[in-house]
Motif scaffolding. Structure first.
Motif, PDB file in Angstrom:
ATOM      1  N   LEU A  27      50.710  40.805  34.768  1.00  0.00           N
ATOM      2  CA  LEU A  27      49.423  41.343  34.332  1.00  0.00           C
ATOM      3  C   LEU A  27      48.777  40.435  33.302  1.00  0.00           C
ATOM      4  O   LEU A  27      47.555  40.256  33.290  1.00  0.00           O
ATOM      5  CB  LEU A  27      49.610  42.750  33.760  1.00  0.00           C
ATOM      6  N   HIS A  28      49.582  39.851  32.437  1.00  0.00           N
ATOM      7  CA  HIS A  28      49.054  38.928  31.427  1.00  0.00           C
ATOM      8  C   HIS A  28      48.892  37.518  31.997  1.00  0.00           C
ATOM      9  O   HIS A  28      47.974  36.792  31.614  1.00  0.00           O
ATOM     10  CB  HIS A  28      49.985  38.897  30.213  1.00  0.00           C
ATOM     11  N   GLN A  29      49.758  37.145  32.924  1.00  0.00           N
ATOM     12  CA  GLN A  29      49.663  35.813  33.509  1.00  0.00           C
ATOM     13  C   GLN A  29      48.384  35.622  34.302  1.00  0.00           C
ATOM     14  O   GLN A  29      47.903  34.498  34.454  1.00  0.00           O
ATOM     15  CB  GLN A  29      50.888  35.562  34.388  1.00  0.00           C
ATOM     16  N   PHE A  30      47.797  36.728  34.790  1.00  0.00           N
ATOM     17  CA  PHE A  30      46.597  36.602  35.608  1.00  0.00           C
ATOM     18  C   PHE A  30      45.304  36.764  34.815  1.00  0.00           C
ATOM     19  O   PHE A  30      44.275  37.133  35.367  1.00  0.00           O
ATOM     20  CB  PHE A  30      46.662  37.582  36.784  1.00  0.00           C
ATOM     21  N   LYS A  31      45.381  36.462  33.532  1.00  0.00           N
ATOM     22  CA  LYS A  31      44.151  36.256  32.771  1.00  0.00           C
ATOM     23  C   LYS A  31      43.557  34.917  33.200  1.00  0.00           C
ATOM     24  O   LYS A  31      44.288  33.959  33.453  1.00  0.00           O
ATOM     25  CB  LYS A  31      44.449  36.243  31.272  1.00  0.00           C
ATOM     26  N   LEU A  32      42.232  34.849  33.280  1.00  0.00           N
ATOM     27  CA  LEU A  32      41.588  33.637  33.800  1.00  0.00           C
ATOM     28  C   LEU A  32      41.935  32.400  32.976  1.00  0.00           C
ATOM     29  O   LEU A  32      42.176  31.326  33.523  1.00  0.00           O
ATOM     30  CB  LEU A  32      40.071  33.831  33.849  1.00  0.00           C
ATOM     31  N   GLU A  33      41.977  32.549  31.665  1.00  0.00           N
ATOM     32  CA  GLU A  33      42.298  31.396  30.826  1.00  0.00           C
ATOM     33  C   GLU A  33      43.681  30.855  31.171  1.00  0.00           C
ATOM     34  O   GLU A  33      43.899  29.638  31.208  1.00  0.00           O
ATOM     35  CB  GLU A  33      42.247  31.797  29.353  1.00  0.00           C
ATOM     36  N   ASN A  34      44.612  31.740  31.434  1.00  0.00           N
ATOM     37  CA  ASN A  34      45.968  31.334  31.767  1.00  0.00           C
ATOM     38  C   ASN A  34      46.002  30.596  33.100  1.00  0.00           C
ATOM     39  O   ASN A  34      46.671  29.570  33.261  1.00  0.00           O
ATOM     40  CB  ASN A  34      46.873  32.569  31.808  1.00  0.00           C
ATOM     41  N   HIS A  91      39.829  38.586  32.962  1.00  0.00           N
ATOM     42  CA  HIS A  91      40.991  38.889  33.800  1.00  0.00           C
ATOM     43  C   HIS A  91      40.549  38.976  35.254  1.00  0.00           C
ATOM     44  O   HIS A  91      39.444  39.432  35.555  1.00  0.00           O
ATOM     45  CB  HIS A  91      41.632  40.214  33.365  1.00  0.00           C
ATOM     46  N   VAL A  92      41.428  38.558  36.169  1.00  0.00           N
ATOM     47  CA  VAL A  92      41.049  38.528  37.588  1.00  0.00           C
ATOM     48  C   VAL A  92      40.745  39.916  38.128  1.00  0.00           C
ATOM     49  O   VAL A  92      40.002  40.055  39.111  1.00  0.00           O
ATOM     50  CB  VAL A  92      42.147  37.869  38.445  1.00  0.00           C
ATOM     51  N   PHE A  93      41.301  40.974  37.525  1.00  0.00           N
ATOM     52  CA  PHE A  93      41.059  42.334  38.009  1.00  0.00           C
ATOM     53  C   PHE A  93      39.763  42.942  37.484  1.00  0.00           C
ATOM     54  O   PHE A  93      39.417  44.065  37.843  1.00  0.00           O
ATOM     55  CB  PHE A  93      42.215  43.254  37.614  1.00  0.00           C
ATOM     56  N   ASP A  94      39.032  42.213  36.621  1.00  0.00           N
ATOM     57  CA  ASP A  94      37.887  42.799  35.926  1.00  0.00           C
ATOM     58  C   ASP A  94      36.564  42.686  36.681  1.00  0.00           C
ATOM     59  O   ASP A  94      35.606  43.387  36.348  1.00  0.00           O
ATOM     60  CB  ASP A  94      37.704  42.122  34.559  1.00  0.00           C
ATOM     61  N   GLY A  95      36.477  41.793  37.649  1.00  0.00           N
ATOM     62  CA  GLY A  95      35.200  41.514  38.293  1.00  0.00           C
ATOM     63  C   GLY A  95      34.561  42.749  38.908  1.00  0.00           C
ATOM     64  O   GLY A  95      35.238  43.669  39.375  1.00  0.00           O
ATOM     65  N   SER A  96      33.232  42.770  38.919  1.00  0.00           N
ATOM     66  CA  SER A  96      32.498  43.896  39.501  1.00  0.00           C
ATOM     67  C   SER A  96      32.815  44.022  40.988  1.00  0.00           C
ATOM     68  O   SER A  96      32.795  43.037  41.730  1.00  0.00           O
ATOM     69  CB  SER A  96      30.999  43.705  39.302  1.00  0.00           C
ATOM     70  N   ALA A  97      33.115  45.236  41.416  1.00  0.00           N
ATOM     71  CA  ALA A  97      33.611  45.487  42.771  1.00  0.00           C
ATOM     72  C   ALA A  97      32.631  45.032  43.841  1.00  0.00           C
ATOM     73  O   ALA A  97      31.431  45.301  43.760  1.00  0.00           O
ATOM     74  CB  ALA A  97      33.921  46.965  42.943  1.00  0.00           C
ATOM     75  N   MET A  98      33.186  44.356  44.843  1.00  0.00           N
ATOM     76  CA  MET A  98      32.402  43.935  45.996  1.00  0.00           C
ATOM     77  C   MET A  98      33.102  44.371  47.270  1.00  0.00           C
ATOM     78  O   MET A  98      34.319  44.217  47.416  1.00  0.00           O
ATOM     79  CB  MET A  98      32.212  42.423  46.009  1.00  0.00           C
ATOM     80  N   LEU A  99      32.327  44.930  48.192  1.00  0.00           N
ATOM     81  CA  LEU A  99      32.832  45.298  49.510  1.00  0.00           C
ATOM     82  C   LEU A  99      32.563  44.163  50.483  1.00  0.00           C
ATOM     83  O   LEU A  99      31.467  43.599  50.509  1.00  0.00           O
ATOM     84  CB  LEU A  99      32.161  46.574  50.003  1.00  0.00           C
TER      85      LEU A  99
END
Length: 520
Positions: free
Chosen positions: A330-337, A53-61
């Protein structure tokens, strides 16, 4: 040309530790000196394992520094437990919103036990925003974890675990900092009667005898959740001088499903339930008594994440909120989608809208159903008493599309105001617009980015000594269709005209940020 959803599909796998000088266009205002620090998902892969999911990536500043000679760019990962553990094992060990982590524990019982460790069930990865507590800045997430950030160096400092410290299970990642430096937030906790919302104030400085500002917060108010086993998802809340406003939308976390999904190795998103036949219920808590008002207030159903502003005016609560019909995005922004549907997804994504709601605080018990209880001059939002005593709110639409990640002039937070700024939810073209919404007239002034440039996060910098609400600069962090390019645009807050911009080409993908803070 179509919207490029590939701008959400980026994997930034390296930090930019040394300042990178940008290519400057235009002239930077002489008074604008400081930094824009953005937070958001960055690293999307560990070894052969990729987040879903696009919101899952490890946080970057990401930090843009503005000086008299131009602009520079640096970036660093936030060194959370999730980041360091995943890095050590080169796989996704800690679960995120849309991705289930892989256990590295041997043995069935050990693996089952590790699944229910709080740090495994709820990630401390904080890719949402930066919030101020006790004069310092902390990176936030919805789980009860905070990471102190040195905004000069972007280094990660102490981690605060509010679950261990205060037995809190979640938090709004957008707390409110008051004029005296104190910070107020809404948390969920479990009391003797089940889940509760708690409005908590952390002091501006460390109290005597305490180790930190987090050790002895003041509980301002609390109330039980609407549904015992389905606490509502609450990303932001409203706060005024005398009240906390908690909109309980029908997007809930199904506690039973969450436990079952933990055993079945399903992520948190699969345990969220949209109760489509339910309305939004508003909990209004008095900060003076600590109790919920007896008002029963509801409105039509909607999904929301951000409230643009909330304030009191003449015995009314006014709040402006970005709304969507359902949480389908929220579901549409899964990477596979994103990858399989590409630009066709633009036709499916709900572009949302901005709505204003007005709650009358001194309504008449004897009011007839046809009487509009909203008495504010010029207000178009309405409120009517129902037969069961409930006050039903009908909104005023302030825009035809959502303007997300909304910001206002900091001097106008929690006060009657005229404008807020946000990023357009319209994804039908190959650019992203920024809008200035006049909440008095519902007029929208737009800045249309150049083709293949996409606004990602924004902040408002007021001009020193300014008296007009829109006298300042809007800082807009943008990503490009060109994967390694990132830019910062300076716009006039009055009319959104271009002032200056700087473009940077990175050695790796340029990630999207979610929110940003400006530090003069």
């Amino acid at each position: 040309m179509p919207y490029d959803f590939g701008t959400w599909d980026r994997n930034c796998n390296a930090e930019q530790s040394q300042p990178l000088t940008g290519t400057l266009t235009g002239t930077i205002p002489s008074w604008l000196r400081g930094s824009l620090v953005c937070n958001g998902p960055g690293l999307m892969k560990y070894g052969d394992h990729e987040f879903k999911h696009v919101f899952d990536g490890s946080a970057m500043l990401q930090k843009f520094t503005i000086s008299e000679t131009g602009m520079t760019y640096t970036s660093k990962f936030i060194k959370s437990f999730a980041y360091t553990t995943n890095t050590e094992h080169q796989q996704i060990v800690v679960s995120e919103f849309g991705t289930r982590g892989c256990s590295v524990t041997k043995g069935f019982l050990s693996k089952l036990g590790s699944k229910f460790q709080f740090d495994k069930m709820f990630s401390d990865n904080p890719p949402v925003t930066l919030a101020r507590f006790g004069g310092a800045y902390y990176a936030t997430t919805e789980a009860p974890f905070l990471h102190r950030i040195d905004l000069d160096t972007l280094e990660t400092g102490e981690k605060v675990n509010l679950h261990k410290l205060l037995n809190l299970n979640s938090q709004c990642p957008h707390p409110v900092t008051l004029a005296d430096g104190a910070t107020v937030n809404v948390h969920s906790a479990v009391g003797p009667l089940g889940p509760r919302y708690e409005v908590v104030k952390f002091p501006p400085t460390c109290p005597a005898g305490a180790d930190s500002v987090f050790a002895k917060p003041v509980k301002l108010a609390s109330c039980e959740t609407r549904w015992k086993l389905n606490p509502c998802h609450m990303h932001t809340f409203g706060l005024t001088e005398h009240y906390a406003l908690l909109p309980e939308q029908p997007l809930t976390v199904d506690v039973t499903a969450m436990v079952a999904n933990t055993i079945k190795d399903k992520p948190l998103i699969e345990g969220m339930e949209w109760l489509k036949d339910k309305q939004v219920k508003y909990r209004i808590l008095s900060l003076e008594t600590g109790k919920e008002l007896k008002l029963k207030v509801k409105s039509e159903s909607f999904f929301y994440m951000h409230i643009a502003n909330c304030y009191e005016e003449a015995d009314h609560l006014v709040f402006d909120v970005t709304t969507f019909e359902t949480p389908s995005l929220l579901h549409q922004f899964k990477l596979e989608n994103l990858r399989t549907k590409g630009s066709a997804l633009a036709g499916e994504v709900d572009s949302g809208c901005i709505r204003r709601y007005v709650v009358p605080l001194n309504e008449s018990v004897k009011a007839a159903p046809e009487e509009n209880l909203v008495k504010l001059p010029g207000a178009q939002a309405t409120a009517h008493r129902q037969k069961d005593g409930t006050i039903f709110l009908t909104s005023q639409k302030l825009s035809d599309v959502a303007y997300e990640n909304p910001v206002v002039n900091p001097a106008m937070e929690r006060k009657p105001y005229n404008f807020f700024y946000g990023i357009s939810g319209d994804m039908t073209s190959n650019k992203a617009s920024v809008g200035k919404v006049n909440v008095r007239t519902a007029e929208v002034t737009r800045w249309d980015a150049p083709d293949d440039v996409y606004a990602a996060s924004i902040a408002f910098a007021p001009r020193p000594g300014a008296t007009a609400e829109d006298d300042g600069v809007l800082l807009v962090h943008c990503v490009h269709a060109e994967r390694r390019r990132v830019s910062l645009w300076l716009l006039s807050a009055a009319d959104l005209s271009d002032i200056a911009s700087a473009s940077f080409t990175l050695a790796t993908d340029a990630p999207r940020a979610l929110h940003a803070v400006y530090m003069p």
